[in-house]
Design a protein around this motif. Structure first.
Motif, PDB file in Angstrom:
ATOM      1  N   THR A 103       0.819  -1.206   0.000  1.00 26.23           N
ATOM      2  CA  THR A 103       0.000   0.000   0.000  1.00 26.23           C
ATOM      3  C   THR A 103       0.856   1.261   0.000  1.00 26.23           C
ATOM      4  N   THR A 104       2.159   1.114   0.184  1.00 24.42           N
ATOM      5  CA  THR A 104       3.056   2.272   0.170  1.00 24.42           C
ATOM      6  C   THR A 104       3.525   2.593  -1.241  1.00 24.42           C
ATOM      7  N   TYR A 105       3.676   1.572  -2.079  1.00 24.82           N
ATOM      8  CA  TYR A 105       4.264   1.760  -3.409  1.00 24.82           C
ATOM      9  C   TYR A 105       3.290   1.430  -4.536  1.00 24.82           C
ATOM     10  N   ASN A 106       2.003   1.484  -4.255  1.00 28.23           N
ATOM     11  CA  ASN A 106       0.977   1.320  -5.275  1.00 28.23           C
ATOM     12  C   ASN A 106      -0.067   2.410  -5.104  1.00 28.23           C
ATOM     13  N   GLU A 107      -0.983   2.501  -6.071  1.00 26.28           N
ATOM     14  CA  GLU A 107      -2.141   3.360  -5.989  1.00 26.28           C
ATOM     15  C   GLU A 107      -3.390   2.477  -5.945  1.00 26.28           C
ATOM     16  N   PRO A 108      -4.417   2.872  -5.188  1.00 24.77           N
ATOM     17  CA  PRO A 108      -5.588   1.997  -5.035  1.00 24.77           C
ATOM     18  C   PRO A 108      -6.267   1.595  -6.337  1.00 24.77           C
ATOM     19  N   PHE A 109      -6.403   2.532  -7.274  1.00 24.83           N
ATOM     20  CA  PHE A 109      -7.144   2.182  -8.489  1.00 24.83           C
ATOM     21  C   PHE A 109      -6.423   1.102  -9.282  1.00 24.83           C
ATOM     22  N   ASN A 110      -5.119   1.271  -9.481  1.00 21.93           N
ATOM     23  CA  ASN A 110      -4.373   0.263 -10.237  1.00 21.93           C
ATOM     24  C   ASN A 110      -4.427  -1.100  -9.565  1.00 21.93           C
ATOM     25  N   LEU A 111      -4.231  -1.108  -8.249  1.00 26.22           N
ATOM     26  CA  LEU A 111      -4.214  -2.396  -7.556  1.00 26.22           C
ATOM     27  C   LEU A 111      -5.598  -3.022  -7.522  1.00 26.22           C
ATOM     28  N   ALA A 112      -6.628  -2.215  -7.332  1.00 26.52           N
ATOM     29  CA  ALA A 112      -7.995  -2.756  -7.349  1.00 26.52           C
ATOM     30  C   ALA A 112      -8.303  -3.404  -8.697  1.00 26.52           C
ATOM     31  N   ARG A 113      -7.872  -2.779  -9.797  1.00 22.82           N
ATOM     32  CA  ARG A 113      -8.065  -3.372 -11.133  1.00 22.82           C
ATOM     33  C   ARG A 113      -7.397  -4.739 -11.212  1.00 22.82           C
ATOM     34  N   SER A 114      -6.144  -4.801 -10.755  1.00 27.69           N
ATOM     35  CA  SER A 114      -5.384  -6.048 -10.863  1.00 27.69           C
ATOM     36  C   SER A 114      -5.973  -7.145  -9.989  1.00 27.69           C
ATOM     37  N   LEU A 115      -6.303  -6.814  -8.741  1.00 30.51           N
ATOM     38  CA  LEU A 115      -6.846  -7.824  -7.834  1.00 30.51           C
ATOM     39  C   LEU A 115      -8.218  -8.296  -8.297  1.00 30.51           C
ATOM     40  N   ALA A 116      -9.055  -7.361  -8.764  1.00 31.23           N
ATOM     41  CA  ALA A 116     -10.375  -7.755  -9.261  1.00 31.23           C
ATOM     42  C   ALA A 116     -10.249  -8.652 -10.490  1.00 31.23           C
ATOM     43  N   THR A 117      -9.295  -8.333 -11.353  1.00 38.99           N
ATOM     44  CA  THR A 117      -9.070  -9.160 -12.544  1.00 38.99           C
ATOM     45  C   THR A 117      -8.656 -10.567 -12.152  1.00 38.99           C
ATOM     46  N   LEU A 118      -7.720 -10.690 -11.196  1.00 39.62           N
ATOM     47  CA  LEU A 118      -7.306 -12.014 -10.727  1.00 39.62           C
ATOM     48  C   LEU A 118      -8.494 -12.772 -10.134  1.00 39.62           C
ATOM     49  N   ASP A 119      -9.348 -12.084  -9.403  1.00 37.83           N
ATOM     50  CA  ASP A 119     -10.496 -12.767  -8.803  1.00 37.83           C
ATOM     51  C   ASP A 119     -11.455 -13.262  -9.880  1.00 37.83           C
ATOM     52  N   HIS A 120     -11.657 -12.450 -10.936  1.00 42.13           N
ATOM     53  CA  HIS A 120     -12.514 -12.899 -12.038  1.00 42.13           C
ATOM     54  C   HIS A 120     -11.891 -14.075 -12.778  1.00 42.13           C
ATOM     55  N   ILE A 121     -10.627 -13.972 -13.127  1.00 42.34           N
ATOM     56  CA  ILE A 121      -9.976 -15.032 -13.895  1.00 42.34           C
ATOM     57  C   ILE A 121      -9.981 -16.349 -13.128  1.00 42.34           C
ATOM     58  N   SER A 122      -9.810 -16.268 -11.803  1.00 45.57           N
ATOM     59  CA  SER A 122      -9.712 -17.485 -10.986  1.00 45.57           C
ATOM     60  C   SER A 122     -11.055 -17.979 -10.475  1.00 45.57           C
ATOM     61  N   GLY A 123     -12.129 -17.226 -10.714  1.00 47.22           N
ATOM     62  CA  GLY A 123     -13.430 -17.640 -10.218  1.00 47.22           C
ATOM     63  C   GLY A 123     -13.590 -17.473  -8.720  1.00 47.22           C
ATOM     64  N   GLY A 124     -13.035 -16.395  -8.177  1.00 47.75           N
ATOM     65  CA  GLY A 124     -13.223 -16.106  -6.756  1.00 47.75           C
ATOM     66  C   GLY A 124     -12.194 -16.728  -5.840  1.00 47.75           C
ATOM     67  N   ARG A 125     -10.969 -16.881  -6.335  1.00 50.56           N
ATOM     68  CA  ARG A 125      -9.929 -17.539  -5.518  1.00 50.56           C
ATOM     69  C   ARG A 125      -8.804 -16.599  -5.086  1.00 50.56           C
ATOM     70  N   ALA A 126      -8.941 -15.304  -5.337  1.00 48.21           N
ATOM     71  CA  ALA A 126      -7.848 -14.369  -5.078  1.00 48.21           C
ATOM     72  C   ALA A 126      -7.836 -13.895  -3.631  1.00 48.21           C
ATOM     73  N   GLY A 127      -6.619 -13.624  -3.148  1.00 46.79           N
ATOM     74  CA  GLY A 127      -6.422 -13.015  -1.841  1.00 46.79           C
ATOM     75  C   GLY A 127      -5.311 -11.994  -1.930  1.00 46.79           C
ATOM     76  N   TRP A 128      -5.267 -11.104  -0.939  1.00 41.71           N
ATOM     77  CA  TRP A 128      -4.305 -10.000  -0.940  1.00 41.71           C
ATOM     78  C   TRP A 128      -3.462 -10.060   0.327  1.00 41.71           C
ATOM     79  N   ASN A 129      -2.170 -10.322   0.157  1.00 39.17           N
ATOM     80  CA  ASN A 129      -1.227 -10.191   1.263  1.00 39.17           C
ATOM     81  C   ASN A 129      -0.785  -8.739   1.311  1.00 39.17           C
ATOM     82  N   LEU A 130      -1.370  -7.987   2.209  1.00 37.47           N
ATOM     83  CA  LEU A 130      -1.152  -6.543   2.276  1.00 37.47           C
ATOM     84  C   LEU A 130       0.102  -6.246   3.091  1.00 37.47           C
TER      85      LEU A 130
END
Length: 451
Positions: A103-130
């Motif tokens: 969260t120090t070296y990213n911006e929320p919008f970019n990371l939200a796009r990436s994490l949401a994309t991973l969750d869609h591609i995987s069918g709800g299997r994504a997690g975030w080690n913050l």
């Protein structure tokens, strides 16, 4: 239903033992070889693990310290976690996919796009080690002269999570009729502008990715500072813990869970996942032989660097097999472990070589050598006596140690009723025992209806 363990497999490197990459059966280029990651993922899924875990720091660290032999270590070059996990989603079906992102070296919008994309591609299997970032080398890669202070980093992280979840809530359920007859692709009434204006971020929204299947992704944290523990109690769904023995594990478990009530949370709402590095064999001698082989592969330069990173001074030039000289530890990230290590050195009169071998064998986390029953006994004791809700299995070398654990230890845990025999649900959030995520807009409507 009987409480069962949560199991994760970190696969960001070639194994947790620093000598692992020198084993002939370990692919030395595996940190960049997708086939290696895929092999590890399939092994973990065969073992019904809850998730794969990709730790990350966006830097090659400590290159300016000649006492740390990074050029002799294997984990310094690796693939970017989110990209790798998207690829692994295509060769797995059920296992969770947890990516590290700062969260120090990213911006929320970019990371939200990436994490949401991973969750869609995987069918709800994504997690975030913050993570908030601890490395000065990483800070300098992102335009900072030094790591921002802990208070500032955690303040930014709180706002970051709020913005990210707000972006995940950009779309209500049923927002995409995609009606060919009417020509309506999405329903504007079910779309929300976030319009966030805070201290650290200004984000309008909406997110240009539909709501993730899990809506809000499970968040895992780590760290031992007071700020980190408070942040974990407030925000996290699980915490990656490290404790070298049962007493330390119980104390941490009680301390971090004891903070939950302050935030209106129940004790079971946060899962404590202890790190364990198992050297498992069909016999105790076989396990000991594996352990000793890996210990023999620790290069002295690497061993001394490990001590340096655990707050010891530069010990190059000293007799490795002589007594540890009188040293004064610096203060840093591993204070708790370094102080305990020095106490052990003094109590047992360890040499320098023996000291770094203790670290390599699992001092800062739980290292265990034995049969499947021995490993399961330890895990069951931690699980049943208030030290852990599950474990990150820190395989000494990959893929071999992970395969050994799946073949030998998992059946023993299943026999004892401590671990699943089949996946119960496809989504990681459900599997971790978390309640369904509720959109802030739905929650607002419920509050208004109640009034």
């Amino acid at each position: 239903m009987r409480r069962q363990m949560i199991l994760g497999l970190p696969i960001h490197a070639l194994g947790y033992h620093q000598g692992c990459w020198r084993l002939p059966e370990v692919p030395a280029d595996g940190t960049l070889d997708f086939r290696h990651a895929a092999d590890c993922a399939r092994i973990a899924e065969r073992g019904k693990f809850d998730f794969l875990f990709l730790a990350d720091s966006a830097a090659v660290r400590n290159l300016d310290d000649p006492a740390v032999a990074r050029d002799r270590e294997h984990e310094q070059v690796k693939n970017e976690p989110l990209a790798l996990l998207c690829a692994l989603a295509m060769v797995t079906e059920r296992i969770g996919l947890v990516a590290t992102a700062s969260t120090t070296y990213n911006e929320p919008f970019n990371l939200a796009r990436s994490l949401a994309t991973l969750d869609h591609i995987s069918g709800g299997r994504a997690g975030w080690n913050l993570v908030t970032g601890f490395s000065g080398d990483e800070a300098r890669n992102y335009g900072f002269d030094a790591v921002p202070g802990s208070d500032l980093r955690h303040e930014r992280a709180r706002e970051f999570v709020d913005v990210t979840n707000g972006l995940f809530d950009s779309w209500d359920n049923g927002a995409f009729p995609r009606d060919r007859e009417t020509g309506i692709y999405f329903d504007r009434a079910k779309m929300h502008f976030l319009e966030h204006r805070g201290k650290h971020f200004k984000v309008r929204g909406p997110l240009d990715v539909a709501t993730p299947p899990q809506r809000h992704l499970p968040i895992i944290t780590a760290g031992y500072s007071d700020q980190a523990n408070e942040f974990t109690a407030e925000i996290a769904d699980a915490v990656y813990a490290a404790a070298p023995n049962l007493d330390v594990g119980r104390a941490y478990y009680a301390a971090v869970k004891g903070r939950l009530a302050k935030y209106g949370r129940a004790p079971d709402s946060l899962k404590v996942l202890a790190g364990i590095m198992p050297f498992v064999g069909r016999t105790r001698q076989e396990a000991q032989d594996k352990f000793e082989q890996l210990q023999s592969l620790i290069q002295p330069e690497v061993g001394l660097g490990m001590l340096r990173l655990h707050n010891f001074p530069d010990l190059r030039g000293h007799d490795l097999d002589g007594p540890m000289p009188e040293v004064e530890l610096s203060r840093g990230r591993y204070d708790m472990f370094s102080d305990a290590l020095l106490e052990k050195v003094r109590r047992e009169n360890l040499t320098i070589r023996q000291t770094y071998e203790v670290v390599a064998g699992g001092f800062w986390h739980l290292g265990k050598v034995g049969t499947a029953a021995d490993i399961a006994d330890t895990m069951e004791e931690w699980f049943s006596t208030g030290a852990a809700d599950g474990f990150n299995i820190q395989a000494p070398y990959l893929p071999g140690s992970a395969a050994d654990f799946v073949e030998l230890v998992v059946p023993e845990l299943q026999r004892r009723g401590l671990f699943r025999t089949e996946y119960e649900t496809p989504m990681l959030r459900d599997r971790l025992g978390l309640p369904p995520a509720v959109s802030r807009y739905d929650a607002s409507r419920l509050r208004q209806a109640g009034e």
